[in-house]
Design an enzyme around this catalytic site. Structure first.
Site, PDB file in Angstrom:
ATOM      1  N   ARG A 166       0.861  -1.190   0.000  1.00 16.90           N
ATOM      2  CA  ARG A 166       0.000   0.000   0.000  1.00 16.90           C
ATOM      3  C   ARG A 166       0.891   1.231   0.000  1.00 16.90           C
ATOM      4  O   ARG A 166       2.110   1.141   0.131  1.00 16.90           O
ATOM      5  CB  ARG A 166      -1.048  -0.017   1.138  1.00 16.90           C
ATOM      6  CG  ARG A 166      -0.661  -0.637   2.443  1.00 16.90           C
ATOM      7  CD  ARG A 166       0.411   0.077   3.186  1.00 16.90           C
ATOM      8  NE  ARG A 166       0.157   1.484   3.316  1.00 16.90           N
ATOM      9  CZ  ARG A 166       1.083   2.418   3.493  1.00 16.90           C
ATOM     10  NH1 ARG A 166       2.373   2.068   3.581  1.00 16.90           N
ATOM     11  NH2 ARG A 166       0.791   3.680   3.599  1.00 16.90           N
ATOM     12  N   ALA A 194       0.744   5.157  -2.242  1.00  9.32           N
ATOM     13  CA  ALA A 194       0.513   5.460  -3.666  1.00  9.32           C
ATOM     14  C   ALA A 194       1.675   5.041  -4.587  1.00  9.32           C
ATOM     15  O   ALA A 194       1.468   4.286  -5.549  1.00  9.32           O
ATOM     16  CB  ALA A 194       0.184   6.942  -3.803  1.00  9.32           C
ATOM     17  N   ARG A 250      -7.211  -0.146  -6.987  1.00 10.53           N
ATOM     18  CA  ARG A 250      -7.547   0.923  -6.033  1.00 10.53           C
ATOM     19  C   ARG A 250      -7.727   2.216  -6.833  1.00 10.53           C
ATOM     20  O   ARG A 250      -6.897   2.535  -7.690  1.00 10.53           O
ATOM     21  CB  ARG A 250      -6.445   1.093  -4.968  1.00 10.53           C
ATOM     22  CG  ARG A 250      -6.317  -0.125  -4.052  1.00 10.53           C
ATOM     23  CD  ARG A 250      -5.446   0.175  -2.848  1.00 10.53           C
ATOM     24  NE  ARG A 250      -6.141   0.964  -1.838  1.00 10.53           N
ATOM     25  CZ  ARG A 250      -5.535   1.482  -0.766  1.00 10.53           C
ATOM     26  NH1 ARG A 250      -4.229   1.324  -0.595  1.00 10.53           N
ATOM     27  NH2 ARG A 250      -6.233   2.174   0.113  1.00 10.53           N
ATOM     28  N   GLN A 257      -1.940   2.253   9.852  1.00  5.07           N
ATOM     29  CA  GLN A 257      -0.664   2.353   9.126  1.00  5.07           C
ATOM     30  C   GLN A 257       0.367   3.164   9.923  1.00  5.07           C
ATOM     31  O   GLN A 257       1.562   2.929   9.801  1.00  5.07           O
ATOM     32  CB  GLN A 257      -0.885   3.014   7.752  1.00  5.07           C
ATOM     33  CG  GLN A 257      -1.606   2.142   6.737  1.00  5.07           C
ATOM     34  CD  GLN A 257      -3.091   2.389   6.734  1.00  5.07           C
ATOM     35  OE1 GLN A 257      -3.694   2.707   7.749  1.00  5.07           O
ATOM     36  NE2 GLN A 257      -3.718   2.234   5.586  1.00  5.07           N
ATOM     37  N   ASP A 297      -2.078  10.891  -2.172  1.00  5.70           N
ATOM     38  CA  ASP A 297      -2.463   9.853  -3.142  1.00  5.70           C
ATOM     39  C   ASP A 297      -2.798  10.448  -4.496  1.00  5.70           C
ATOM     40  O   ASP A 297      -2.718   9.773  -5.518  1.00  5.70           O
ATOM     41  CB  ASP A 297      -3.635   9.044  -2.609  1.00  5.70           C
ATOM     42  CG  ASP A 297      -3.140   8.048  -1.570  1.00  5.70           C
ATOM     43  OD1 ASP A 297      -2.863   8.484  -0.431  1.00  5.70           O
ATOM     44  OD2 ASP A 297      -2.973   6.866  -1.920  1.00  5.70           O
ATOM     45  N   LYS A 318      -4.786   9.941   3.041  1.00  7.55           N
ATOM     46  CA  LYS A 318      -5.480   9.055   3.978  1.00  7.55           C
ATOM     47  C   LYS A 318      -6.489   9.799   4.834  1.00  7.55           C
ATOM     48  O   LYS A 318      -6.233  10.914   5.309  1.00  7.55           O
ATOM     49  CB  LYS A 318      -4.422   8.370   4.851  1.00  7.55           C
ATOM     50  CG  LYS A 318      -4.939   7.469   5.933  1.00  7.55           C
ATOM     51  CD  LYS A 318      -5.891   6.392   5.438  1.00  7.55           C
ATOM     52  CE  LYS A 318      -5.298   5.540   4.335  1.00  7.55           C
ATOM     53  NZ  LYS A 318      -6.302   4.639   3.707  1.00  7.55           N
TER      54      LYS A 318
HETATM   55  O1  MRU Z   1      -4.534   3.209   2.158  1.00 10.74           O
HETATM   56  P1  MRU Z   1      -3.052   3.439   2.068  1.00 10.74           P
HETATM   57  O2  MRU Z   1      -2.299   2.860   3.215  1.00 10.74           O
HETATM   58  O3  MRU Z   1      -2.505   3.006   0.727  1.00 10.74           O
HETATM   59  O4  MRU Z   1      -2.923   5.022   2.142  1.00 10.74           O
HETATM   60  C1  MRU Z   1      -1.643   5.565   2.020  1.00 10.74           C
HETATM   61  C2  MRU Z   1      -1.595   7.024   2.215  1.00 10.74           C
HETATM   62  O5  MRU Z   1      -2.581   7.687   2.380  1.00 10.74           O
HETATM   63  C3  MRU Z   1      -0.260   7.663   2.072  1.00 10.74           C
HETATM   64  O6  MRU Z   1      -0.197   8.821   2.840  1.00 10.74           O
HETATM   65  C4  MRU Z   1      -0.087   8.044   0.608  1.00 10.74           C
HETATM   66  O7  MRU Z   1      -0.290   6.936  -0.229  1.00 10.74           O
HETATM   67  C5  MRU Z   1       1.239   8.630   0.374  1.00 10.74           C
HETATM   68  S1  MRU Z   1       2.445   7.375   0.154  1.00 10.74           S
HETATM   69  C6  MRU Z   1       3.978   8.069  -0.056  1.00 10.74           C
END
Ligand code: MRU
EC number: 5.3.1.23
Length: 339
Positions: A52, A54, A89, A188, A229, A240
């Site tokens: 997970r 982005a 996603r 996370q 993202d 997030k």
């Molecule tokens: O649902 P996730 O864990 O994939 O969400 C991740 C985030 O929101 C991160 O902050 C975002 O992807 C930035 S990653 C460098």
């Protein structure tokens, strides 16, 4: 500080043609590597958050297509795999971006398809290091930095975006420490951000999501640094769920709110945050915590996995191409042609 091997959560075994993923659902209890040989398995790993973040899901998808090509899949199968991966996603634009870039190689020799995936991985880690170098000077000396979710090495090809800024600040001698929001519902922050910073010897303290405002009011937080993202053309930022609340709190307490993201997260084809698709995940991820149901059976829950922070609340967006401040739209447009 303990010097450890750089953390790289998505790898490709060229000799055995396998995609290797650090299982982020098993952390921090266990460091378990999965070896996948099909795009379908990679798409499933993206969907269930085994991988997970982005940029990391973009790299994983690229390797998902490469492994198919190397194992003999023809153009028709590769196009179907690309479609499946791109739909795994919806919010992180890096996924669609990487799949589009890989799709341009369908029909090329398998070695070239794999080389493109390696390039996507290598470029992302280089971008993170550049983001770190550009972002580190923005962090106040000896500040306590609040971050949300995990925008670290685990969420990228390596080094991280928000945590890349933290790492670069620490490497430059700034004695900062980090507050990591636990980031409900999937934790996370508590599981991943705390794990990777602790692994690298960077001081980190876990907060529940509701604590940030009070610590800001007490003067215990120097700035907020988060990942993204998708960043719309006007500078609105999807990240997030919970990020928007932090931005409002930061504005109220006059604290800088920084967003760190590679250019592959910037989507100039999406005019504003209102146009960003927000992933809705299953309610069980909200009402079941560590295998335990925490709300009465029969009570519904909502799980929008991301929110949108309006550009007006963003002090600066740090990309590898440069730092953008208000007016964000003009700054992003100017960087679109920069290299
Ligand atoms: O649902 P996730 O864990 O994939 O969400 C991740 C985030 O929101 C991160 O902050 C975002 O992807 C930035 S990653 C460098």
């Amino acid at each position: 500080m303990t010097v450890r091997e750089p953390l790289r959560p998505v790898l490709y075994d060229d000799g055995r043609d396998l995609v290797r993923l650090l299982d982020q659902k098993a952390l921090p209890a266990e460091e378990r590597w999965l070896e996948l040989s099909t795009a379908d398995a990679v798409a499933a790993a993206i969907k269930d958050l085994t991988v997970r973040g982005a940029p990391a899901i973009g790299v994983a998808a690229a390797y998902g297509l490469a492994v198919e090509a190397r194992r003999g899949a023809g153009p028709e199968r590769l196009r179907a795999a690309a479609d499946l991966l791109a739909r795994a996603r919806p919010t992180a634009v890096n996924l669609a971006w990487a799949v589009r870039r890989m799709s341009a190689r369908i029909g090329a020799p398998a070695a070239d398809v794999l080389a493109e995936a390696h390039a996507i991985r290598d470029e992302d880690e280089a971008a993170c290091r550049r983001i770190g170098a550009l972002g580190a000077p923005l962090v106040p000396r000896s500040a306590r930095v609040l971050t949300h979710c995990n925008a670290g090495a685990l969420a990228t090809a390596g080094y991280g975006t928000a945590l890349g800024v933290v790492r670069a600040a620490v490497e430059s001698g700034n004695a900062i420490s980090v507050f990591a929001d636990e980031t409900r519902p999937f934790l996370q922050g508590a599981r991943l951000t705390a794990w990777e910073l602790h692994r690298d010897g960077i001081p980190v303290t876990v907060l529940t999501d509701g604590m940030a405002g009070w610590l800001m009011a007490r003067g215990e937080i120097g700035c907020v640094v988060v990942g993204a993202d998708r960043i719309a053309a006007n500078g609105d930022v999807a990240n997030k769920i919970g990020t928007y609340a932090l931005a409002v709190l930061a504005a109220h307490h006059r604290l800088p709110f920084y967003v760190a993201a590679p250019w592959s997260t910037v989507d100039l084809a999406t005019p504003t945050g209102a146009d960003i698709p927000i992933e809705e995940r299953g309610a069980d991820e909200v009402v079941v915590l560590a295998g335990q149901r925490i709300a009465p059976a029969g009570v519904p829950a909502r799980y929008p996995a991301f929110d949108v922070t309006p550009a007006a609340l963003v002090t600066a967006i740090v990309t590898e191409r440069g730092v953008v401040r208000a007016p964000h739209a003009a700054g992003l447009a100017a960087l679109a042609t920069a290299r």
